[in-house]
Design an enzyme around this catalytic site. Sequence first.
Site, short mmCIF file in Angstrom:
data_model
loop_
_atom_site.label_atom_id
_atom_site.label_comp_id
_atom_site.label_asym_id
_atom_site.label_seq_id
_atom_site.Cartn_x
_atom_site.Cartn_y
_atom_site.Cartn_z
N ASP A 49 40.60 34.69 47.57
CA ASP A 49 40.37 36.04 47.07
C ASP A 49 39.77 35.90 45.67
O ASP A 49 39.77 34.80 45.09
CB ASP A 49 41.70 36.79 47.03
CG ASP A 49 41.58 38.16 46.40
OD1 ASP A 49 40.71 38.94 46.83
OD2 ASP A 49 42.34 38.43 45.45
N ASP B 164 39.41 38.95 42.69
CA ASP B 164 40.10 39.70 41.64
C ASP B 164 41.60 39.48 41.72
O ASP B 164 42.22 39.68 42.78
CB ASP B 164 39.82 41.20 41.78
CG ASP B 164 38.34 41.53 41.64
OD1 ASP B 164 37.81 41.36 40.54
OD2 ASP B 164 37.73 41.95 42.65
N ASP C 106 46.43 36.80 45.92
CA ASP C 106 47.47 37.21 44.98
C ASP C 106 48.22 38.46 45.40
O ASP C 106 49.22 38.80 44.78
CB ASP C 106 46.83 37.50 43.62
CG ASP C 106 46.00 38.78 43.64
OD1 ASP C 106 46.36 39.74 42.95
OD2 ASP C 106 44.99 38.83 44.37
#
Length: 217
Positions: A8, A10, A164
């Site tokens: 991922d 951001d 995250d």
Amino acid sequence: MTARIVFDLDGTLIDSAPDIQGVANAVLQDMGVEPISLNDTRNFIGEGIHVLVSKVRAARDISDSAQEPMLDAFIARYDEAVTLTVLYPGVRDALETLVHSHRLGICTNKLYRPCVAVLKHLELDGFFGSVWGGDNPLGRKPDPSALLAAFEALGDGPPIYVGDSEVDAETARRASIPFFLFTEGYRKQSVDTMHHDVAFGNFEDLPELVETHIRQL
């Protein structure tokens, strides 16, 4: 053994919330509306720009009819939103280590052009052999289609997804892909309540965690 590792973006490799906050607040300022906070911004990131704009509207009690104009105004500024974004500590060293033995990719809900723009700005674009943005034709996470396509584009080898957020965790679960949870990003739930195979808070640890995972296969 060569693994395929998809990240991922951001909240995982980069802390982009200050830039995204700046874009959102520029749009709100043009409308004569109060700005949102950095904490608000972090809470709104993860499900793509359409959802982010919806959450900004909800936070400022802006009508549904403003969704498309605000979305257009956000997109018009998004490619340039790179100057306040920083790498999380240890990211560059971890990528430099991993790319020598493994194939790396990106699967993010961030639009493709802003994704490429920030990767180039941070000189990360050379690490990744497959980059999938949220405006891909297969759909946004947690739909696993783009994630699976990102792995397919990297060839053979055991897959690992690094993210995250709750969205990333659910995407990995739906794809039946081992999930490495970076605990210092934009997640809203506690680590214990989130699906993951490995959790880590420091990118310096990631290369060895990958090797340990591969040895156990």
